[in-house]
Scaffold this motif. Structure first.
Motif, PDB file in Angstrom:
ATOM      1  N   ALA A 149     102.969 -35.221  35.761  1.00 40.74           N
ATOM      2  CA  ALA A 149     102.972 -33.757  35.670  1.00 40.74           C
ATOM      3  C   ALA A 149     101.620 -33.244  35.194  1.00 40.74           C
ATOM      4  O   ALA A 149     101.120 -32.228  35.688  1.00 40.74           O
ATOM      5  N   GLN A 150     101.015 -33.939  34.240  1.00 38.15           N
ATOM      6  CA  GLN A 150      99.702 -33.513  33.764  1.00 38.15           C
ATOM      7  C   GLN A 150      98.632 -33.713  34.833  1.00 38.15           C
ATOM      8  O   GLN A 150      97.689 -32.917  34.935  1.00 38.15           O
ATOM      9  N   LEU A 151      98.776 -34.753  35.646  1.00 30.10           N
ATOM     10  CA  LEU A 151      97.832 -34.951  36.748  1.00 30.10           C
ATOM     11  C   LEU A 151      97.970 -33.831  37.773  1.00 30.10           C
ATOM     12  O   LEU A 151      96.966 -33.272  38.239  1.00 30.10           O
ATOM     13  N   ALA A 152      99.209 -33.462  38.105  1.00 27.60           N
ATOM     14  CA  ALA A 152      99.442 -32.360  39.037  1.00 27.60           C
ATOM     15  C   ALA A 152      98.942 -31.048  38.459  1.00 27.60           C
ATOM     16  O   ALA A 152      98.387 -30.209  39.176  1.00 27.60           O
ATOM     17  N   ARG A 153      99.107 -30.882  37.150  1.00 27.63           N
ATOM     18  CA  ARG A 153      98.644 -29.668  36.484  1.00 27.63           C
ATOM     19  C   ARG A 153      97.112 -29.576  36.559  1.00 27.63           C
ATOM     20  O   ARG A 153      96.553 -28.515  36.816  1.00 27.63           O
ATOM     21  N   ALA A 154      96.442 -30.704  36.349  1.00 26.07           N
ATOM     22  CA  ALA A 154      94.984 -30.728  36.414  1.00 26.07           C
ATOM     23  C   ALA A 154      94.491 -30.364  37.809  1.00 26.07           C
ATOM     24  O   ALA A 154      93.529 -29.598  37.966  1.00 26.07           O
ATOM     25  N   ALA A 155      95.152 -30.891  38.832  1.00 26.00           N
ATOM     26  CA  ALA A 155      94.763 -30.589  40.211  1.00 26.00           C
ATOM     27  C   ALA A 155      94.937 -29.096  40.502  1.00 26.00           C
ATOM     28  O   ALA A 155      94.085 -28.463  41.142  1.00 26.00           O
ATOM     29  N   TYR A 156      96.038 -28.517  40.027  1.00 28.38           N
ATOM     30  CA  TYR A 156      96.284 -27.083  40.205  1.00 28.38           C
ATOM     31  C   TYR A 156      95.207 -26.276  39.489  1.00 28.38           C
ATOM     32  O   TYR A 156      94.653 -25.309  40.038  1.00 28.38           O
ATOM     33  N   THR A 157      94.883 -26.671  38.261  1.00 34.98           N
ATOM     34  CA  THR A 157      93.880 -25.957  37.469  1.00 34.98           C
ATOM     35  C   THR A 157      92.527 -25.926  38.160  1.00 34.98           C
ATOM     36  O   THR A 157      91.859 -24.885  38.207  1.00 34.98           O
ATOM     37  N   LEU A 158      92.106 -27.068  38.688  1.00 36.34           N
ATOM     38  CA  LEU A 158      90.792 -27.142  39.330  1.00 36.34           C
ATOM     39  C   LEU A 158      90.697 -26.179  40.506  1.00 36.34           C
ATOM     40  O   LEU A 158      89.683 -25.500  40.691  1.00 36.34           O
ATOM     41  N   GLN A 159      91.764 -26.107  41.294  1.00 33.37           N
ATOM     42  CA  GLN A 159      91.735 -25.227  42.460  1.00 33.37           C
ATOM     43  C   GLN A 159      91.853 -23.754  42.068  1.00 33.37           C
ATOM     44  O   GLN A 159      91.128 -22.905  42.600  1.00 33.37           O
ATOM     45  N   ALA A 160      92.751 -23.446  41.139  1.00 31.19           N
ATOM     46  CA  ALA A 160      92.941 -22.052  40.736  1.00 31.19           C
ATOM     47  C   ALA A 160      91.709 -21.500  40.036  1.00 31.19           C
ATOM     48  O   ALA A 160      91.290 -20.358  40.285  1.00 31.19           O
ATOM     49  N   SER A 161      91.091 -22.301  39.151  1.00 29.51           N
ATOM     50  CA  SER A 161      89.909 -21.817  38.440  1.00 29.51           C
ATOM     51  C   SER A 161      88.751 -21.591  39.402  1.00 29.51           C
ATOM     52  O   SER A 161      87.970 -20.638  39.233  1.00 29.51           O
ATOM     53  N   ALA A 162      88.641 -22.430  40.423  1.00 32.80           N
ATOM     54  CA  ALA A 162      87.579 -22.234  41.415  1.00 32.80           C
ATOM     55  C   ALA A 162      87.766 -20.918  42.165  1.00 32.80           C
ATOM     56  O   ALA A 162      86.791 -20.200  42.450  1.00 32.80           O
ATOM     57  N   GLN A 163      89.017 -20.582  42.488  1.00 29.79           N
ATOM     58  CA  GLN A 163      89.307 -19.312  43.168  1.00 29.79           C
ATOM     59  C   GLN A 163      88.951 -18.129  42.284  1.00 29.79           C
ATOM     60  O   GLN A 163      88.354 -17.143  42.740  1.00 29.79           O
TER      61      GLN A 163
END
Length: 316
Positions: A149-163
């Motif tokens: 879950a933390q790995l999936a959260r990190a992946a989401y964070t990287l994409q959302a913060s870039a947007q």
């Protein structure tokens, strides 16, 4: 039978937990030893580790069989460590990092439909936590074993913060061109959004909405956790590192408790910053010294300057 929960961490998320668990029939206690479930949400890796592993921390205080639910953005390695310690201590640990869909809403935590939890852990523990998490978030997604879950959260964070960052920089370009009368003929409008995240932040910037319950401190914690996860596997992420540098700059000049859209102020006029309570002299004081060239990620900020403690996430 009276069901009790204890909570440690951020007050905004604490209010969300209180509303949700009260609806599920739980009453809050400050005594971890008497709680059936303990929930946490910290915006600092240090604070999170202390909450669980200190001499008087949750792991030591909780009685056998207590369900531990961490809503923080952390690293997969921390989640696995907590799970391992919980097993040895006869506790049940579940990682359930909280995700806010529209971070630009004035009260981003008011609507369950705007919240999601990614959940991982032992199957029986996830099953026990799921009814509680469904009281907090409109979408609860199971991701698998400990750390996932933390790995999936990190992946989401990287994409959302870039947007978010790219939308703010596109908006900054439009404003800069508009200020240069000789650069373009006629009005050029507003930067076009290329994603829902971009539209959310561009609308907030356009309307001057720079405050909200989802804060820069929270985004920094999430992005820092993602960078720490990358650092654990010797991976450097330059774009994420640059994003965190910008957020830390905003925090240093007084924007830690503002909404992420306030980053647009950094690209604007100093007068607009001052009107929104930002002070550029703090940046001069904070960045007056020379950087340590040996650091992989040179974005350390003194955590003593910020009660929330996000600076601890930056110490790689």
């Amino acid at each position: 039978m009276d069901k009790r929960y204890a909570y440690s961490g951020n007050d905004t998320v604490g209010a969300l937990v209180q509303t949700g668990l009260s609806a599920a029939g739980y009453t809050r206690t400050t005594d971890v030893a008497s709680a059936d479930v303990v929930l946490t949400y910290c915006t600092s890796q240090t604070a999170l580790e202390d909450a669980y592993f200190d001499e008087d921390g949750i792991v030591q205080a909780a009685r056998p069989g207590t369900l531990l639910v961490d809503l923080s953005a952390a690293t997969p390695s921390f989640a696995r460590e907590l799970n391992a310690v919980a097993v040895v201590s006869e506790l049940a640990a579940v990682e359930a990092p909280l995700v806010v869909a529209n971070v630009a809403l004035p009260d981003a935590f008011a609507d369950k439909a705007n919240l999601m939890c990614l959940v991982a852990g032992e199957e029986k523990d996830v099953a026990a936590a799921r009814p509680l998490l469904e009281e907090l978030a409109g979408d609860v997604q199971e991701t698998g074993g400990s750390g996932s879950a933390q790995l999936a959260r990190a992946a989401y964070t990287l994409q959302a913060s870039a947007q978010i960052m790219s939308a703010i920089e596109a908006d900054a370009l439009y404003h800069a061109v508009q200020r240069s009368a000789s650069s373009v003929e006629g009005p050029v409008g507003r930067a076009g959004a290329t994603s829902p995240e971009a539209e959310q932040v561009l609308s907030a910037v356009s309307e001057g909405r720079f405050t909200g319950t989802y804060t820069v401190e929270m985004l920094m914690a999430e992005l820092s956790a993602a960078l720490m996860a990358a650092d654990d596997v010797d991976l450097i992420l330059p774009q994420a590192e640059a994003c965190l540098h910008l957020l830390e700059l905003l925090a240093v000049i007084g924007g830690a408790d503002k909404a992420p859209a306030a980053l647009a102020l950094v690209y604007g006029e100093e007068a607009a910053c001052a009107e929104n309570g930002l002070d550029w002299t703090r940046a001069e004081q904070a960045y007056g010294g020379e950087a340590d060239e040996d650091d992989d990620y040179d974005y350390d900020v003194n955590p003593d300057d910020f009660p929330g403690g996000f600076g601890a996430y930056s110490a790689n």
